[in-house]
Structure formats: structure tokens, C-alpha cells
Scaffold this motif. Sequence first.
Motif, PDB file in Angstrom:
ATOM      1  N   LEU A 245       0.857  -1.184   0.000  1.00 29.10           N
ATOM      2  CA  LEU A 245       0.000   0.000   0.000  1.00 29.10           C
ATOM      3  C   LEU A 245       0.894   1.237   0.000  1.00 29.10           C
ATOM      4  CD1 LEU A 245      -2.838   1.289   0.245  1.00 29.10           C
ATOM      5  CD2 LEU A 245      -2.591   1.101   2.736  1.00 29.10           C
ATOM      6  N   PHE A 246       0.788   2.050  -1.053  1.00 26.85           N
ATOM      7  CA  PHE A 246       1.571   3.282  -1.162  1.00 26.85           C
ATOM      8  C   PHE A 246       0.789   4.433  -0.547  1.00 26.85           C
ATOM      9  CE2 PHE A 246       3.309   0.631  -4.485  1.00 26.85           C
ATOM     10  CZ  PHE A 246       4.656   0.950  -4.534  1.00 26.85           C
ATOM     11  N   ALA A 247       1.402   5.145   0.404  1.00 23.13           N
ATOM     12  CA  ALA A 247       0.781   6.344   0.946  1.00 23.13           C
ATOM     13  C   ALA A 247       0.579   7.361  -0.172  1.00 23.13           C
ATOM     14  CB  ALA A 247       1.647   6.926   2.059  1.00 23.13           C
ATOM     15  N   PRO A 248      -0.407   8.254  -0.047  1.00 25.35           N
ATOM     16  CA  PRO A 248      -0.743   9.154  -1.165  1.00 25.35           C
ATOM     17  C   PRO A 248       0.424   9.967  -1.696  1.00 25.35           C
ATOM     18  CG  PRO A 248      -2.406   9.303   0.554  1.00 25.35           C
ATOM     19  CD  PRO A 248      -1.300   8.452   1.099  1.00 25.35           C
ATOM     20  N   GLU A 249       1.271  10.501  -0.797  1.00 24.23           N
ATOM     21  CA  GLU A 249       2.360  11.346  -1.264  1.00 24.23           C
ATOM     22  C   GLU A 249       3.391  10.566  -2.069  1.00 24.23           C
ATOM     23  OE1 GLU A 249       3.230  10.509   3.189  1.00 24.23           O
ATOM     24  OE2 GLU A 249       1.495  10.787   1.870  1.00 24.23           O
ATOM     25  N   LEU A 250       3.408   9.241  -1.916  1.00 25.11           N
ATOM     26  CA  LEU A 250       4.294   8.401  -2.717  1.00 25.11           C
ATOM     27  C   LEU A 250       3.579   7.839  -3.945  1.00 25.11           C
ATOM     28  CD1 LEU A 250       6.133   6.445   0.112  1.00 25.11           C
ATOM     29  CD2 LEU A 250       6.729   8.619  -0.949  1.00 25.11           C
ATOM     30  N   ALA A 251       2.280   7.626  -3.829  1.00 23.58           N
ATOM     31  CA  ALA A 251       1.505   7.158  -4.971  1.00 23.58           C
ATOM     32  C   ALA A 251       1.540   8.167  -6.120  1.00 23.58           C
ATOM     33  CB  ALA A 251       0.064   6.894  -4.547  1.00 23.58           C
ATOM     34  N   THR A 252       1.688   9.450  -5.783  1.00 20.55           N
ATOM     35  CA  THR A 252       1.797  10.448  -6.855  1.00 20.55           C
ATOM     36  C   THR A 252       2.973  10.132  -7.772  1.00 20.55           C
ATOM     37  OG1 THR A 252       3.163  11.916  -5.479  1.00 20.55           O
ATOM     38  CG2 THR A 252       0.783  12.255  -5.412  1.00 20.55           C
ATOM     39  N   GLY A 366      -4.890  -6.704   4.825  1.00 21.67           N
ATOM     40  CA  GLY A 366      -4.718  -7.844   5.733  1.00 21.67           C
ATOM     41  C   GLY A 366      -3.289  -8.017   6.193  1.00 21.67           C
ATOM     42  N   ARG A 367      -2.434  -8.439   5.278  1.00 26.33           N
ATOM     43  CA  ARG A 367      -1.018  -8.652   5.585  1.00 26.33           C
ATOM     44  C   ARG A 367      -0.197  -8.063   4.450  1.00 26.33           C
ATOM     45  NH1 ARG A 367       2.899 -12.689   4.252  1.00 26.33           N
ATOM     46  NH2 ARG A 367       4.515 -12.887   5.866  1.00 26.33           N
ATOM     47  N   GLY A 368       0.771  -7.218   4.811  1.00 26.01           N
ATOM     48  CA  GLY A 368       1.593  -6.628   3.770  1.00 26.01           C
ATOM     49  C   GLY A 368       2.350  -5.427   4.283  1.00 26.01           C
ATOM     50  N   VAL A 395       2.030  -4.756   8.272  1.00 24.63           N
ATOM     51  CA  VAL A 395       0.618  -4.941   8.600  1.00 24.63           C
ATOM     52  C   VAL A 395       0.307  -6.428   8.722  1.00 24.63           C
ATOM     53  CG1 VAL A 395      -1.753  -4.621   7.768  1.00 24.63           C
ATOM     54  CG2 VAL A 395      -0.060  -2.796   7.454  1.00 24.63           C
ATOM     55  N   GLU A 396      -0.350  -6.806   9.801  1.00 24.37           N
ATOM     56  CA  GLU A 396      -0.867  -8.167  10.001  1.00 24.37           C
ATOM     57  C   GLU A 396      -2.306  -8.054  10.493  1.00 24.37           C
ATOM     58  OE1 GLU A 396       0.391 -11.160   9.541  1.00 24.37           O
ATOM     59  OE2 GLU A 396       2.574 -10.913   9.380  1.00 24.37           O
ATOM     60  N   GLY A 398      -4.821  -6.854   9.242  1.00 18.63           N
ATOM     61  CA  GLY A 398      -5.450  -5.571   8.973  1.00 18.63           C
ATOM     62  C   GLY A 398      -5.067  -4.464   9.918  1.00 18.63           C
ATOM     63  N   GLU A 399      -3.959  -4.653  10.690  1.00 13.05           N
ATOM     64  CA  GLU A 399      -3.528  -3.622  11.627  1.00 13.05           C
ATOM     65  C   GLU A 399      -2.017  -3.433  11.536  1.00 13.05           C
ATOM     66  OE1 GLU A 399      -4.788  -4.587  15.542  1.00 13.05           O
ATOM     67  OE2 GLU A 399      -6.928  -4.327  15.102  1.00 13.05           O
ATOM     68  N   ILE A 400      -1.571  -2.188  11.702  1.00 14.61           N
ATOM     69  CA  ILE A 400      -0.140  -1.900  11.713  1.00 14.61           C
ATOM     70  C   ILE A 400       0.496  -2.546  12.945  1.00 14.61           C
ATOM     71  CG2 ILE A 400       1.560  -0.053  12.016  1.00 14.61           C
ATOM     72  CD1 ILE A 400      -0.193   1.718  10.266  1.00 14.61           C
ATOM     73  N   GLN A 401       1.620  -3.258  12.721  1.00 13.60           N
ATOM     74  CA  GLN A 401       2.286  -3.970  13.807  1.00 13.60           C
ATOM     75  C   GLN A 401       3.572  -3.276  14.259  1.00 13.60           C
ATOM     76  OE1 GLN A 401       0.812  -6.762  15.193  1.00 13.60           O
ATOM     77  NE2 GLN A 401      -0.872  -6.172  13.810  1.00 13.60           N
ATOM     78  N   PHE A 402       4.414  -2.861  13.310  1.00 19.66           N
ATOM     79  CA  PHE A 402       5.683  -2.223  13.662  1.00 19.66           C
ATOM     80  C   PHE A 402       6.244  -1.507  12.432  1.00 19.66           C
ATOM     81  CE2 PHE A 402       6.555  -6.666  12.534  1.00 19.66           C
ATOM     82  CZ  PHE A 402       7.485  -6.532  11.514  1.00 19.66           C
ATOM     83  N   PRO A 403       7.128  -0.509  12.656  1.00 21.56           N
ATOM     84  CA  PRO A 403       7.749   0.187  11.526  1.00 21.56           C
ATOM     85  C   PRO A 403       8.804  -0.680  10.840  1.00 21.56           C
ATOM     86  CG  PRO A 403       8.563   1.073  13.594  1.00 21.56           C
ATOM     87  CD  PRO A 403       7.477   0.099  13.951  1.00 21.56           C
TER      88      PRO A 403
END
Length: 448
Positions: A245-252, A366-368, A395-396, A398-403
Amino acid sequence: MSEVEGIGPHALPGLREKVERIIEEARRQGASASEVSVSMEQGLSTTVRQREVETVEFNRDQGFGITLYVGQSKGTASTTGSGDDAIRETVAAALAIARHASEDEFAGLADATLMARELPDLDLYHPWAVTPEQAIEQALSCEDAAFAFDQRIRNADGTTLNTHQGCRAYGNSNGFIGGYCSSRHSLSCVMIAESEGQMQRDYFYDVNRIGEALLDPQTIGRRAAERAVRRLGARPVPTCEVPVLFAPELATGLFGHFIAAISGGNLYRKASYLEDALGQTLFPEWLSLDERPHIPRALGSASYDGDGLATYAKPFVENGRLLSYVLSTYSGRKLGMPSTANAGGVHNLFVSHGEEDQAALIRRMGRGLLVTELMGQGLNLVTGDYSRGAGGYWVENGEIQFPVQEVTIAGNLRDMFRQIVAVGCDVETRGNVRTGSVLVERMMVAGK
């Protein structure tokens, strides 16, 4: 910074007169055709670091770009001088270059009948009456808010306030002369968090045509600090193939790569993986990309392109299918197609999106990997191969787990675009490409 003598809408008649004067001088010296661009700009930039003023810089510039043709041969020269002698010498230099240049059957101005006739006012000019003292105060306030956010914010890497205003005019010997004034203001903050021997750096910023419409300095500082703190504890993940999943500022940037691939210059040079792709389905059928150049106050708005043609709203991709390349007069001629009035690039590219925000897309993934940082320039536009250093969050369920840090994401742009699962409603508005978060079904993530 308030409007000063020589810069502002009152300067446009004078700039247009200078363009006409240069075109006439080029005609007098023997050019068969000519085009001239004139710009006047001024700005203020203030940077603070660690509660100390680091820089305060003023700039004020003007420039003349002169392109002349002798038949199908082209010469270009530029000058910062506006006096008669400087103009005569620059015209002579451009003409000498044109007379020694090779002929190019595709060179020359756009047809006179295609020149823009009506130029709408897009409300792009909003000078900001901010003094250096006020700029310093705002930057310090931004940095103070960042330091106050969390005790783990130990260092600052620069908080900068920029304000810019300028006027431009363009004309050619086919009868077109246009001009406009514009402004652009920004405030950015970069902070460093430290804990248990690890340091992490992150940032936040805002940009707007209207200085008073920027997010307040305290909000920008807090968001920069929050992002830096969230990065603490980052680590690599094992190599895997997962959704990204690319955050919007990177998806640009992803869609910027696509526009580069369908731009005429890369196509006629055979330097694009999308050569001969017109009419092909390159994205999911629900996705469209269109240009909207006349949005008032938008950062990418323009009423005419670099050839003097009127810009207009149009789709490049509709229902996943590539409908149009991005063409200037020259690249269009090289490819045997009409210009799309995109000399100089695209103006306000919109990506269609759904109703899910980033949190909803994380749950759907979900996971990614959620990518919030990209490093390096790992793109081969000829093949479409894409490989970039990345950071973000694992992400695991559907939730953020760690940076996450020190990983590489890789794929091929053709596959990545076809595998876009969703585009979020969290649309990035701080630039020329407007898109939300982009979820790609599968990419290789190379870690430890």
C-alpha cells in the motif's frame, strides 16, 4: 512578502511589450520564426534548526529565453539583461546557432490557427505579506511544537518557510502572447527522534498558492514529530511477496512514472515500455486518469502550454484503457499525431478513487507493507522494471504492527498498474497529481 515594484499583475503589460520587442528584433535580424519567454520572480526562504536561525535568503531574478528558427533549423539563447544591447546580442547569438544547426523537419512553431485565443483567469497569484521576522517566528513556532510533542524528539533537521511570487509571459511570431502571475508558499519541518540507541528522521509539510491558507505551524510541527516517533523501532522483514500500500504522497510518484512513459519525448526516442500502447488496457477497468488544467488556485493549473496552445480537460486513461499520449507540438509531429497541448507537462492529473480511507485499505490488505518512504531511483522506463529502497509499516490482520526499514520493493510497472486493487479517498492535494493511497495486489519485498 508584499507585491513590489516590477512584480505583480501590473507588470504583465510590460512583459508582453518586451516579448513583442524581442520578436520584432528577431524578425529584423532575419529569423523566419521566433518564440520568447520572459520571467520575473522573487522569494524569501527562512530556515531554523535547533531553535537557531540558520538562513534567511532573498532572491529576485529575471530571465529571457529566446528561440529562433531559420527554416527548419533552431537556435536558443538566454539572458538576464533587459537592455536593448543585451537583447540584440542574445537574438544574434540564437540566430547564429540556428544558422549552424542541422535542419529538423519537425521543428517549428505550432500552427497559428491552433494558438490559444481566450485565457481564463485561474486565480494563481496571492502574494504573502510576510516579513523575514514573521517568517522566522513561524518557523520557530513550528519547531517548538515538534520538540514539545514528545521527549524522544531530540534533534531537528531544519524547518523552512518559503514564499515565492512571479510573473511569466510567452509569445511567438504566430501571433500568440500570453502571461500570468502566480504564487507558491510552503512550510516544512524535518525532525529526528531518538530512543534506545536508534534515531529516526521524518517530516511533514504544506504548500499552497495562498500563504494564509497553509496549515498552522504548530500542526505541521506536531505531525513531523509524530511521524518521526512512529518510526522508532523500525526493522527489516524477511523477504516475501505481499500486497503493498503506497501512501498518497508516494503514490503520486507512481502515476508520475506513468505520465513519463506516455510522454512523447520518451516515446519517439523509443525509451518507454509503453511504446505503441495506445488503446491497450493498462489499469483495472474502474480506474481513470484525467487532466483538469483550469482549477482555480490549484498548483498545476495553466491556461496555455509551452507552445501557446490552450490547455483543456481530457482523459489519458478511461476505464483502464490508454486513450491518449502526452504530446507537445514537436513530439506530436515526430509521432505523426496532433499536440495534446501538453508542452511542459500535465496540469493537474486526477486519479479516480473509491470511498475507503487509508485505514480501510490497511484492513483490506490484511497482511503486507504500508510504504511511507522511498529511496533511490530504481526505475528502468524502457522495460518498466521498478526497484526502490523503502520504509514504512508492517501490517498483520489488517492492523499496523511495527515500523519497517531497510527493505527493497520490486516489480514491473506494467504489472503493478494492472494489479491496483483500490485507490483511497485520502487524496493528496499538495502537488500536480491528485491520488489517494494505492493498494497493489502483490510485489516483492526484499529484506533480511
